[in-house]
Scaffold this active site. Structure first.
Site, short mmCIF file in Angstrom:
data_model
loop_
_atom_site.label_atom_id
_atom_site.label_comp_id
_atom_site.label_asym_id
_atom_site.label_seq_id
_atom_site.Cartn_x
_atom_site.Cartn_y
_atom_site.Cartn_z
N HIS A 47 -38.71 67.11 -27.76
CA HIS A 47 -40.06 66.72 -28.18
C HIS A 47 -40.28 66.97 -29.67
O HIS A 47 -40.94 67.92 -30.07
CB HIS A 47 -41.10 67.49 -27.35
CG HIS A 47 -41.23 66.96 -25.96
ND1 HIS A 47 -41.68 67.71 -24.90
CD2 HIS A 47 -40.96 65.74 -25.45
CE1 HIS A 47 -41.69 66.98 -23.80
NE2 HIS A 47 -41.25 65.78 -24.11
N HIS A 80 -35.08 68.07 -21.12
CA HIS A 80 -36.10 68.56 -20.18
C HIS A 80 -35.69 68.40 -18.72
O HIS A 80 -36.35 68.93 -17.83
CB HIS A 80 -37.42 67.84 -20.41
CG HIS A 80 -37.85 67.90 -21.84
ND1 HIS A 80 -37.69 66.86 -22.71
CD2 HIS A 80 -38.39 68.90 -22.55
CE1 HIS A 80 -38.13 67.21 -23.90
NE2 HIS A 80 -38.55 68.44 -23.84
N CYS A 102 -31.00 70.92 -20.49
CA CYS A 102 -30.66 72.28 -20.92
C CYS A 102 -30.18 73.10 -19.71
O CYS A 102 -30.82 73.07 -18.66
CB CYS A 102 -31.89 72.95 -21.55
SG CYS A 102 -31.55 74.67 -21.98
N GLU A 132 -40.41 68.27 -17.85
CA GLU A 132 -39.64 69.33 -17.19
C GLU A 132 -40.23 69.64 -15.81
O GLU A 132 -39.49 69.84 -14.84
CB GLU A 132 -39.62 70.59 -18.06
CG GLU A 132 -38.75 71.67 -17.44
CD GLU A 132 -38.84 73.00 -18.16
OE1 GLU A 132 -38.91 73.04 -19.40
OE2 GLU A 132 -38.84 74.03 -17.44
N THR A 170 -40.03 76.36 -18.55
CA THR A 170 -39.33 77.29 -19.45
C THR A 170 -40.07 77.57 -20.75
O THR A 170 -39.70 78.49 -21.49
CB THR A 170 -37.95 76.71 -19.83
OG1 THR A 170 -38.16 75.41 -20.40
CG2 THR A 170 -37.03 76.62 -18.65
N CYS A 200 -37.69 80.69 -21.11
CA CYS A 200 -36.35 80.91 -21.66
C CYS A 200 -36.37 81.87 -22.85
O CYS A 200 -37.44 82.15 -23.42
CB CYS A 200 -35.72 79.57 -22.06
SG CYS A 200 -36.41 78.95 -23.58
N SER A 228 -44.80 69.00 -27.83
CA SER A 228 -43.85 70.08 -27.67
C SER A 228 -44.59 71.29 -27.10
O SER A 228 -45.39 71.94 -27.80
CB SER A 228 -43.21 70.43 -29.02
OG SER A 228 -42.69 71.74 -28.99
N SER A 229 -44.32 71.57 -25.83
CA SER A 229 -45.06 72.64 -25.15
C SER A 229 -44.91 73.97 -25.89
O SER A 229 -45.89 74.67 -26.15
CB SER A 229 -44.55 72.77 -23.71
OG SER A 229 -45.07 73.91 -23.10
N SER A 273 -37.80 72.74 -30.91
CA SER A 273 -37.20 71.41 -31.12
C SER A 273 -37.31 70.95 -32.57
O SER A 273 -37.15 69.77 -32.87
CB SER A 273 -37.90 70.40 -30.19
OG SER A 273 -39.29 70.56 -30.23
#
Ligand code: SF4
Length: 325
Positions: A47, A80, A102, A132, A170, A200, A228-229, A273
């Site tokens: 993202h 994702h 990932c 995701e 994550t 993560c 982008s979370s 990212s």
């Protein structure tokens, strides 16, 4: 207005690319090198606008779904992850797939499959609509309930309150996720924990680093895209940790002069990212505003690397063998 002598930047570390993003971006680059353009990519590989634009210029074609990919063509699945339904759809169109999911997302998928097999209800903490979450929930749709927020934890209904386990996306806020789990456990005292952290290492490390700089910063700039979370979470964490203000930007050109009134210390970080070149551009832009002193504040060192997707490794090996022959 603070003088130039008082102005400084606190640069969070770790920031930027994680091992999963690095691997996914290299997978597309290698696919382009090995097979030539076009290489199709389902969804944004990671993202980040800049990364997507750069790969597009090199011949990657980003699509929303596999049915937009010509029969038999090569397609990369993004970092994702994808649900089994997406894999089946790709197989039915004879697509040559490269899976850049990932490994830390794959780990969560495997947990979902395992819990579904033992007939447990999975409370998947994450954001509905995020790729995701769609991928993980798609591993066991009948057994999964998505929990979007701590408030959601008070509302969901489960078939058997004594047979529930939680998993998570994550890239969430660690603190907010723990609050969601606390509220779920209030309702379901026998709630089972996942075998290991789903949020993560990269998400956690970037949040710890921004927490460290935020209390000293009048302003925290987070470089990262709106979808982008983990980048969006960094803004929230900065504000919760005492930053005077915090803004997310894709690139340096989005910096607003109005943000700097009375600002002596600017914190800077970037999502998992984000290539470092975009952070360098922000530091250059800040320097022109008198924020020339940059102090890096490091809270962890990262050396994790993932091997490339097996399809790429196999193609690289085949190419090497052909060159030797
Ligand atoms: S943010 Fe975490 S889960 Fe996502 S790609 Fe990076 S390492 Fe993997």
């Amino acid at each position: 207005m603070p003088s130039t002598a008082e102005k400084k930047v606190l640069l969070a570390a770790p920031r930027g690319y994680c091992a999963g993003v690095d691997r996914a971006v290299i997978a597309v680059e290698k696919a382009l090198e090995l097979h030539g353009a076009p290489i199709y990519v389902r969804k944004e590989i990671v993202h980040n606008k800049y990364v997507v634009e750069t790969l597009s210029e090199r011949g990657a074609i980003f699509v929303e779904e596999t049915d937009e990919v010509p029969e038999g063509a090569r397609v990369v699945f993004s970092a994702h992850g994808v649900s089994p339904a997406v894999r089946e759809s790709a197989d039915s169109r004879n697509l040559l797939t490269i899976d850049a999911t990932c490994p830390l997302v794959t780990k969560v998928h495997k947990e979902a499959v395992r819990f579904a097999k033992s007939n447990q209800t999975i409370l998947l903490i994450g954001h509905t609509g995020h790729e995701e979450v769609e991928g993980t929930a798609g591993e066991a749709p009948e057994h999964t309930i998505v929990v979007n927020s701590p408030e959601d934890a008070d509302l969901i209904e489960v078939p058997d309150p004594d047979n529930v386990v939680w998993l998570s996306q994550t890239t969430l806020s660690v603190d907010e996720t723990m609050e969601t789990v606390r509220r779920l456990r209030e309702r379901f005292p026998n709630l089972q924990d996942p075998p290991s952290d789903d949020i993560c290492y990269a998400t956690q490390n970037r949040q710890v680093a921004v927490k460290k700089i935020a209390p000293q910063a009048d302003l925290v700039i987070v470089v990262g895209s709106a979808n982008s979370s983990n980048s969006v979470r960094l803004v929230e964490v900065a504000l919760q940790s005492g930053a005077g203000a915090s803004h997310r930007i894709d690139r340096a050109t989005e910096i607003d002069p109005a943000w700097f009134d009375g600002v002596a210390t600017v914190g800077v970080t970037s999502g998992a990212s984000v290539p470092e070149i975009l952070v360098r551009d922000v530091l250059d832009a800040l320097a022109t505003r008198g924020y020339e002193t940059v102090e890096e504040v490091r809270t962890a060192t990262e050396d994790l690397m993932f091997s490339l997707p097996r399809e790429i490794r196999a193609d690289l090996k085949a190419k090497e063998a052909a060159t030797r022959a």
